[in-house]
Design an enzyme around this catalytic site. Structure first.
Site, PDB file in Angstrom:
ATOM      1  N   LYS A 155     -14.343  -2.588   3.766  1.00 37.74           N
ATOM      2  CA  LYS A 155     -13.202  -2.527   2.861  1.00 37.74           C
ATOM      3  C   LYS A 155     -12.236  -1.442   3.328  1.00 37.74           C
ATOM      4  CE  LYS A 155     -14.754  -5.568  -0.209  1.00 37.74           C
ATOM      5  NZ  LYS A 155     -15.879  -6.104   0.549  1.00 37.74           N
ATOM      6  N   ASP A 156     -10.950  -1.672   3.095  1.00 36.17           N
ATOM      7  CA  ASP A 156      -9.895  -0.765   3.519  1.00 36.17           C
ATOM      8  C   ASP A 156     -10.031   0.587   2.830  1.00 36.17           C
ATOM      9  OD1 ASP A 156      -7.435   0.476   4.166  1.00 36.17           O
ATOM     10  OD2 ASP A 156      -6.425  -1.461   4.244  1.00 36.17           O
ATOM     11  N   ARG A 157      -9.842   1.666   3.581  1.00 30.02           N
ATOM     12  CA  ARG A 157      -9.893   2.992   2.972  1.00 30.02           C
ATOM     13  C   ARG A 157      -8.625   3.314   2.195  1.00 30.02           C
ATOM     14  NH1 ARG A 157      -9.222   7.697   7.473  1.00 30.02           N
ATOM     15  NH2 ARG A 157      -9.121   8.883   5.534  1.00 30.02           N
TER      16      ARG A 157
ATOM     17  N   LYS B 131       0.816  -1.220   0.000  1.00 27.11           N
ATOM     18  CA  LYS B 131       0.000   0.000   0.000  1.00 27.11           C
ATOM     19  C   LYS B 131       0.847   1.267   0.000  1.00 27.11           C
ATOM     20  CE  LYS B 131      -3.713  -2.338   2.524  1.00 27.11           C
ATOM     21  NZ  LYS B 131      -4.527  -2.365   3.743  1.00 27.11           N
TER      22      LYS B 131
END
Length: 349
Positions: free
Chosen positions: A90-92, A22
């Site tokens: 869900k991941d931001r 990420k």
């Protein structure tokens, strides 16, 4: 420093490479898949597929978490927040393509205008009408495209490890995010009254005798109980990884509940022995109505593929069923540095 173990043994006895996760949102792409008829709302005048009281929209979002988007959708659509459904968080810090449902009975003629308004905030990738609200875990699964940067390790060794991952999978651990920062959710679980999980009620309401109902506090308690049973599962799985039995065909581990485990014979003795080593967590389940369940010990990504896009940059693609974690699978091979954590801390400061 946490008193809880939050890093469990890998299937190969150690991680053979490292990489950064990420670095940018586009390095972590999640595509949620449902079994729904879809139409492309970008086509002017297209009729929305399907029928029913719920308008389902697939949005692409970056930098916004799921619950925030759900609240904003309720505001834009003029409905109550609990009339908005979704299948999972869900991941931001990622590019996520996710479905939401909006309870809009009798308003089909307003769908096009609403989609256009929502599209000013988030790209609307698909739309469908259906009879039921979307609920947790009802999606078919998630497709992932993940780019690891600053990868350190021999390409051939990594390639062999990925081939093994595609063949037998990885230990199906719950990810450390479930346990809170340094295991804070587990610390809170230890100090809970187990009976609180059995008290139901709406936030702010009162039950018989004027007693305040569980409400939002009850929701948090469920979160802490869930963290406790997930941690106990990880401990049992870790012991199975140590003895090499985790990858046996059909092998499952306990999601602890009232009565402990549904296993019997030597397996029951084994699992109860592991859980008994943490009596403060085991005690939580003595009076709850949480039903014992089983969870597979191994998780194997479907349609796994990868390519080296640069000497130190690896792109992977695969599909996972609900309740399976991409970062947990990759952590069986890689020591991952999550670059989004630094951005999160900066935003919190």
């Amino acid at each position: 420093m946490s008193n809880w173990r939050l890093d469990w043994p890998t299937s190969g006895g150690g991680r053979i490479a490292s990489g950064r996760l990420k670095t940018a949102p586009g390095d972590f792409i999640v595509d949620e898949l449902l079994e729904l008829p879809e139409s492309d709302p970008a086509v002017e005048g297209e009729v929305i597929a399907g029928s029913g009281e719920h308008l389902c929209l697939k949005l692409e979002k970056v930098g916004d978490n799921t619950e925030y988007v759900a609240r904003e959708l309720a505001r834009i659509a003029g409905c109550r927040h609990f009339d908005v459904g979704f299948c999972g968080l869900k991941d931001r810090h990622a590019v996520t393509r996710q479905w939401f449902s909006l309870y809009r009975p009798g308003n089909e003629d307003q769908d096009t205008a609403l989609i256009r308004e929502i599209g000013l905030r988030w790209p609307v990738l698909a739309a469908s009408r259906q009879a039921r609200k979307l609920r947790r875990g009802e999606h078919r699964g998630n497709g992932f495209t993940i780019t690891l940067r600053a990868v350190s390790g021999e390409h051939q060794v990594i390639d062999r490890a990925l081939e093994r991952l595609g063949d037998i999978g990885a230990p199906n651990y719950f990810g450390p995010q479930r346990f809170g920062n340094d295991g804070a959710n587990l610390d809170r679980a230890v100090h809970l009254d187990p009976a609180t999980l059995n008290r139901r009620g709406r936030s702010g309401g009162k039950g018989r005798g004027g007693k305040k109902r569980a409400g939002s506090d009850g929701s948090k308690n469920v979160l802490y109980f869930s963290a406790a049973r997930s941690w106990l599962f990880n401990e049992v799985l870790a012991a199975r990884v140590d003895d090499g039995s985790w990858a046996e065909a059909g092998a499952t581990g306990p999601l602890w509940g009232d009565g402990g485990t549904t296993a019997c014979g030597p397996l029951e003795t084994f699992e109860r022995g592991i859980v008994a080593q943490t009596p403060e967590l085991a005690a939580l389940f003595s009076v709850t109505r949480m039903k014992p369940e089983r969870r597979p010990l191994a998780v194997k990504p479907e349609s796994l593929s990868w390519q080296w896009v640069a000497e130190d940059c690896l792109e992977l693609a695969f599909f996972l069923s609900p309740g399976q974690y991409a970062t947990t699978i990759l952590s069986d091979i890689f020591e991952l540095e999550d670059m989004s954590l630094g951005r999160h801390n900066e935003q919190q400061g």
